[in-house]
Design a protein around this motif. Sequence first.
Motif, mmCIF file in Angstrom:
data_model
loop_
_atom_site.group_PDB
_atom_site.id
_atom_site.type_symbol
_atom_site.label_atom_id
_atom_site.label_comp_id
_atom_site.label_asym_id
_atom_site.label_seq_id
_atom_site.Cartn_x
_atom_site.Cartn_y
_atom_site.Cartn_z
ATOM 1 N N MET A 39 0.809 -1.216 0.000
ATOM 2 C CA MET A 39 0.000 0.000 0.000
ATOM 3 C C MET A 39 0.848 1.274 0.000
ATOM 4 O O MET A 39 0.439 2.288 -0.575
ATOM 5 N N VAL A 40 2.019 1.264 0.648
ATOM 6 C CA VAL A 40 2.774 2.519 0.799
ATOM 7 C C VAL A 40 3.935 2.656 -0.176
ATOM 8 O O VAL A 40 4.352 3.781 -0.479
ATOM 9 N N GLU A 41 4.502 1.551 -0.682
ATOM 10 C CA GLU A 41 5.663 1.652 -1.548
ATOM 11 C C GLU A 41 5.272 2.006 -2.974
ATOM 12 O O GLU A 41 4.228 1.573 -3.476
ATOM 13 N N GLY A 42 6.133 2.786 -3.625
ATOM 14 C CA GLY A 42 5.956 3.107 -5.027
ATOM 15 C C GLY A 42 6.860 2.250 -5.884
ATOM 16 O O GLY A 42 7.542 1.344 -5.401
ATOM 17 N N SER A 43 6.897 2.534 -7.182
ATOM 18 C CA SER A 43 7.711 1.738 -8.084
ATOM 19 C C SER A 43 9.203 1.988 -7.878
ATOM 20 O O SER A 43 10.034 1.183 -8.306
ATOM 21 N N ARG A 44 9.554 3.114 -7.255
ATOM 22 C CA ARG A 44 10.921 3.423 -6.877
ATOM 23 C C ARG A 44 10.914 3.841 -5.413
ATOM 24 O O ARG A 44 9.862 4.242 -4.885
ATOM 25 N N PRO A 45 12.061 3.747 -4.728
ATOM 26 C CA PRO A 45 12.060 4.013 -3.288
ATOM 27 C C PRO A 45 11.421 5.322 -2.865
ATOM 28 O O PRO A 45 10.762 5.375 -1.823
ATOM 29 N N LYS A 46 11.612 6.387 -3.657
ATOM 30 C CA LYS A 46 11.094 7.688 -3.236
ATOM 31 C C LYS A 46 9.838 8.106 -3.978
ATOM 32 O O LYS A 46 9.359 9.227 -3.807
ATOM 33 N N PRO A 78 16.140 -3.205 1.666
ATOM 34 C CA PRO A 78 17.053 -2.189 2.209
ATOM 35 C C PRO A 78 16.795 -0.786 1.696
ATOM 36 O O PRO A 78 16.887 0.189 2.456
ATOM 37 N N ASP A 79 16.478 -0.642 0.408
ATOM 38 C CA ASP A 79 16.292 0.705 -0.143
ATOM 39 C C ASP A 79 14.904 1.279 0.156
ATOM 40 O O ASP A 79 14.624 2.440 -0.174
ATOM 41 N N ARG A 80 14.015 0.482 0.756
ATOM 42 C CA ARG A 80 12.672 0.964 1.105
ATOM 43 C C ARG A 80 12.386 0.824 2.604
ATOM 44 O O ARG A 80 11.248 0.961 3.033
ATOM 45 N N ARG A 81 13.412 0.561 3.372
ATOM 46 C CA ARG A 81 13.242 0.325 4.803
ATOM 47 C C ARG A 81 12.840 1.627 5.504
ATOM 48 O O ARG A 81 13.524 2.649 5.403
ATOM 49 N N PRO A 82 11.719 1.627 6.226
ATOM 50 C CA PRO A 82 11.292 2.846 6.913
ATOM 51 C C PRO A 82 12.127 3.100 8.170
ATOM 52 O O PRO A 82 12.741 2.188 8.736
ATOM 53 N N HIS A 83 12.128 4.344 8.587
ATOM 54 C CA HIS A 83 12.834 4.745 9.807
ATOM 55 C C HIS A 83 11.857 4.739 10.976
ATOM 56 O O HIS A 83 10.729 5.225 10.865
ATOM 57 N N TRP A 126 8.733 6.137 5.718
ATOM 58 C CA TRP A 126 9.371 5.539 4.545
ATOM 59 C C TRP A 126 10.152 6.600 3.767
ATOM 60 O O TRP A 126 9.885 7.815 3.909
ATOM 61 N N PRO A 127 11.081 6.149 2.914
ATOM 62 C CA PRO A 127 11.840 7.102 2.091
ATOM 63 C C PRO A 127 10.972 7.991 1.211
ATOM 64 O O PRO A 127 11.374 9.105 0.862
ATOM 65 N N ASN A 128 9.764 7.518 0.849
ATOM 66 C CA ASN A 128 8.884 8.339 0.008
ATOM 67 C C ASN A 128 7.974 9.266 0.817
ATOM 68 O O ASN A 128 7.095 9.926 0.266
#
Length: 490
Positions: free
Chosen positions: A95-102, A137-142, A152-154
């Motif tokens: 639901m929250v991730e896009g096609s690229r990390p940001k 790793p590239d989409r790991r939330p803080h 998340w990064p986005n």
Amino acid sequence: MKSPNQKKPVAKLTSTSTPCGSQLGAAWIASAAPRVQKDFLKELTEDELRALPWMFEFWAMEHQLPPDGDWRTWVILGGRGAGKTRAGSEWIRQMVEGSRPKMPGRCARVALVGETLDQAREVMVFGESGILACAPPDRRPHWSATRRQLTWPNGAMAQIYSASDPESLRGPQFDCAWVDELAKWKKPQEAWDMLQFALRLGDSPQQLVTTTPRNVATLKDILARDNTRSTHASTDANRANLAKSFLQDVRAKYAGTRLARQELDGVLLEQEEGALLAGANLAAIGDSPQDNWEIFQFQSADLVAPGRYGLSGRLRGQLGSDAIMPAQWPAGSYFVLLDGAPQQIELPASGRNVVQYFQIGPAARPYSDYSYRKLSAAFAGNGLRPYAPVHLVEKRDGADLEFSWIRRARLDGASWDLAEIPLSETQELYQVKIFSGANLLRQEQVHQTQWRYSAAMQALDGAHGPLELQVAQLSESFGPGLFRKHGFTI
């Protein structure tokens, strides 16, 4: 599922969270021939190989994948260790991730609701199948401990909440939510209501409920809604990811118990045995004739498909209907839940077996409305019909046969404290019949719960071979009740 003739079930990967049409791909590749497995891996690029471990749609079991269609609530009912938490974490990713990390995903404001803040944090966020463990790793939330928030990064954010503090959900607003173990919340209805008011962002906000089922009114109400979809799995469905000794031990210890059906099979058990014996879950089943109905109770209603339930723990032939119930009702029979909504029609004695005319439709509309339909039916007044006797036994005394039975009462006969079953009629009278096949050999009326079929009677009747005794209680207002039957041989 792809066929072995296709090169691979994964296309070029532009997202690790968007469904790619490869449901149950891992199960397929695991069962394929070694050559097919080798070719599949060989044809993946380096980027695809790196992304494959994070492609949940490839690894997921069927119950862990979101249902198709338009829905607001998805409920996953499962036994302990069935993979519910993993499914919840991966759905939030989707639901929250896009096609690229940001790049933005579908949702940006998420509620994570557990029974307590500690459980929400330790299971939903930091658990072995929690959001952080499932994130690439590239989409790991803080995680911000002070704010109890994932970012998340986005820019998407998820906040944890405690169902024990429903008022904490008053004020914030969300476009999706994940609710964990709702069936064991202390304040399920209050917390659920507050979440519904907060789930108001976006075009079509959705929520996922992951829980081991319990007989909780809030959960049953959610499952009954038209905009709810559900999936189900037992603990065994995820056995590949569980300790072998765990399944062996719990199955050996709890096999055949209600606890195993709930905690391992993931079955929503409707009623405890005490409630069932007190009259809970009453239903009727029958076909078209007005007097051909069996009354029964059930302990559990298990959802087996949308709109279809499997009923178990049945007490059949209740309220005197045991004498007419078949071994199995045919497909297409009518089922009516007697939950207090159906009301008995008042029928005077003069109206018995007389055709009655009815108009059936919405009470708020006039009888002339097109929605009304007409029905004509004649009723025998089966509420007055005596119940069939029980415990019909035979005892041989030389060539004579002694039959005995126990009467039953329509009224005030349910108490275990009664010294004798109430009569419910003006006098005690029974009709006794002897049949040889379809031929009636003898019919008598007796005033007590026993009858002797003497050798002289047998000779007079020409009785021999396999025979059948039928006994029914007689009522002055109804006539003979339902017959109890007993086969015997002379």
